[in-house]
Design a protein around this motif. Sequence first.
Motif, PDB file in Angstrom:
ATOM      1  N   LYS A 240       3.533  42.019 -36.161  1.00 40.92           N
ATOM      2  CA  LYS A 240       4.073  41.234 -35.053  1.00 40.92           C
ATOM      3  C   LYS A 240       3.634  39.772 -35.183  1.00 40.92           C
ATOM      4  CE  LYS A 240       5.766  44.937 -32.986  1.00 40.92           C
ATOM      5  NZ  LYS A 240       5.523  45.895 -34.079  1.00 40.92           N
ATOM      6  N   ILE A 241       4.306  38.919 -34.438  1.00 44.40           N
ATOM      7  CA  ILE A 241       3.961  37.506 -34.355  1.00 44.40           C
ATOM      8  C   ILE A 241       3.459  37.209 -32.945  1.00 44.40           C
ATOM      9  CG2 ILE A 241       4.793  35.135 -34.530  1.00 44.40           C
ATOM     10  CD1 ILE A 241       4.729  36.599 -37.200  1.00 44.40           C
ATOM     11  N   GLY A 242       2.290  36.591 -32.852  1.00 40.96           N
ATOM     12  CA  GLY A 242       1.708  36.299 -31.547  1.00 40.96           C
ATOM     13  C   GLY A 242       1.500  34.804 -31.341  1.00 40.96           C
ATOM     14  N   PHE A 243       1.396  34.429 -30.073  1.00 37.22           N
ATOM     15  CA  PHE A 243       1.154  33.035 -29.720  1.00 37.22           C
ATOM     16  C   PHE A 243       0.049  32.966 -28.669  1.00 37.22           C
ATOM     17  CE2 PHE A 243       5.459  33.184 -31.264  1.00 37.22           C
ATOM     18  CZ  PHE A 243       5.527  32.081 -32.103  1.00 37.22           C
ATOM     19  N   ILE A 244      -0.926  32.114 -28.923  1.00 38.09           N
ATOM     20  CA  ILE A 244      -1.976  31.825 -27.955  1.00 38.09           C
ATOM     21  C   ILE A 244      -1.809  30.363 -27.571  1.00 38.09           C
ATOM     22  CG2 ILE A 244      -4.466  31.735 -27.539  1.00 38.09           C
ATOM     23  CD1 ILE A 244      -4.806  33.950 -29.590  1.00 38.09           C
ATOM     24  N   SER A 245      -1.516  30.122 -26.294  1.00 39.93           N
ATOM     25  CA  SER A 245      -0.996  28.810 -25.879  1.00 39.93           C
ATOM     26  C   SER A 245      -1.832  28.183 -24.769  1.00 39.93           C
ATOM     27  CB  SER A 245       0.462  28.979 -25.404  1.00 39.93           C
ATOM     28  OG  SER A 245       1.200  29.781 -26.310  1.00 39.93           O
ATOM     29  N   PRO A 246      -3.081  27.800 -25.073  1.00 39.47           N
ATOM     30  CA  PRO A 246      -3.944  27.265 -24.010  1.00 39.47           C
ATOM     31  C   PRO A 246      -3.490  25.915 -23.471  1.00 39.47           C
ATOM     32  CG  PRO A 246      -4.965  26.988 -26.160  1.00 39.47           C
ATOM     33  CD  PRO A 246      -3.751  27.836 -26.369  1.00 39.47           C
TER      34      PRO A 246
END
Length: 330
Positions: A240-246
Amino acid sequence: MQDHFGRRIDYLRISVTDKCNLRCKYCMPPGGVELIPHEEVLSLEELARVTGIMAGLGIRNVRFTGGEPLVRKNLVRLIEAVHEMEGIQEIALTTNGVLLEEQLPALLQAGLTAVNISLDTINPRIFQEITGVDACEKVLSAIEKSAASGIRTKINCVPCREWNEGELAEVAGLARQLPVDVRFIELMPVGCGRQFHGIPTGEVLERLAARYGTARPLADGVKRGNGPAQYYEFDDFIGKIGFISPMSHKFCGECNRIRLTAEGRLKLCLQYNTGVELKPLLRHGASDEEIRAAVLEAVEQKPMHHDFEQTAEAGSAQDSDSRKMVQIGG
């Protein structure tokens, strides 16, 4: 364990060293940093004691970071000790991967359950430009070995205009070939990171969709770990492709983590200095109950949210931690 805002705190990140065998531009200045004197770094026994106390307070997930945690001698002994603690459900490691392949068998035997490998490009030339070291092929080999071992393996990539803007689709492609999750983490204005320009999640997602087709978000409630990543599926991808967007999608309202620095500071937020020094308690005869009380009191002071976006605009912020990321163990 809950903070003043009712958030359940069950995730502890432990920096076991401020040393690193890479010199990533956004993490460490060209001349390096002044290292913590050896005697000021918490011993493995002290780290185990603090972790045991935290487990009694409800910590269920422990992640070892650095610097580079695999340069810490006998780290496997600490993992073994934490693995035996009642209540601990996951023991994870964040590494640059350079030393991982040779240490992986011992880490797995000790009880490691997950590994995150930092990788901002699969191009050896650009890798060396970013890190100062010619080790790209070694890291890629470690990723393959980790994925083949069956341990949950994730890749962490920080998109940045200055160094890997054209490399993101290739990094994402690792999840097409291997059973790994590739996560893109927005650059935060911490330490050297203030000098560079991150690429927001929305733009990265558009680029990947242009290359690989429609990105389908995982159903609400589907978790792939203990962090804030939002995951997507692409056709023909194994992982899967994940995004962490602080920065673009602040997730502080769900923050469940605290950090312990290598020199023994319990840090409550990546941005701020708020926290408590545990080393004096550990080294001057404090009981477990006294340390427990200090931790609970500190957690009550955990900030509601970071203000990195204001910091980026203003250039600085009162009470912000001025240390480099390698010294914090982000």
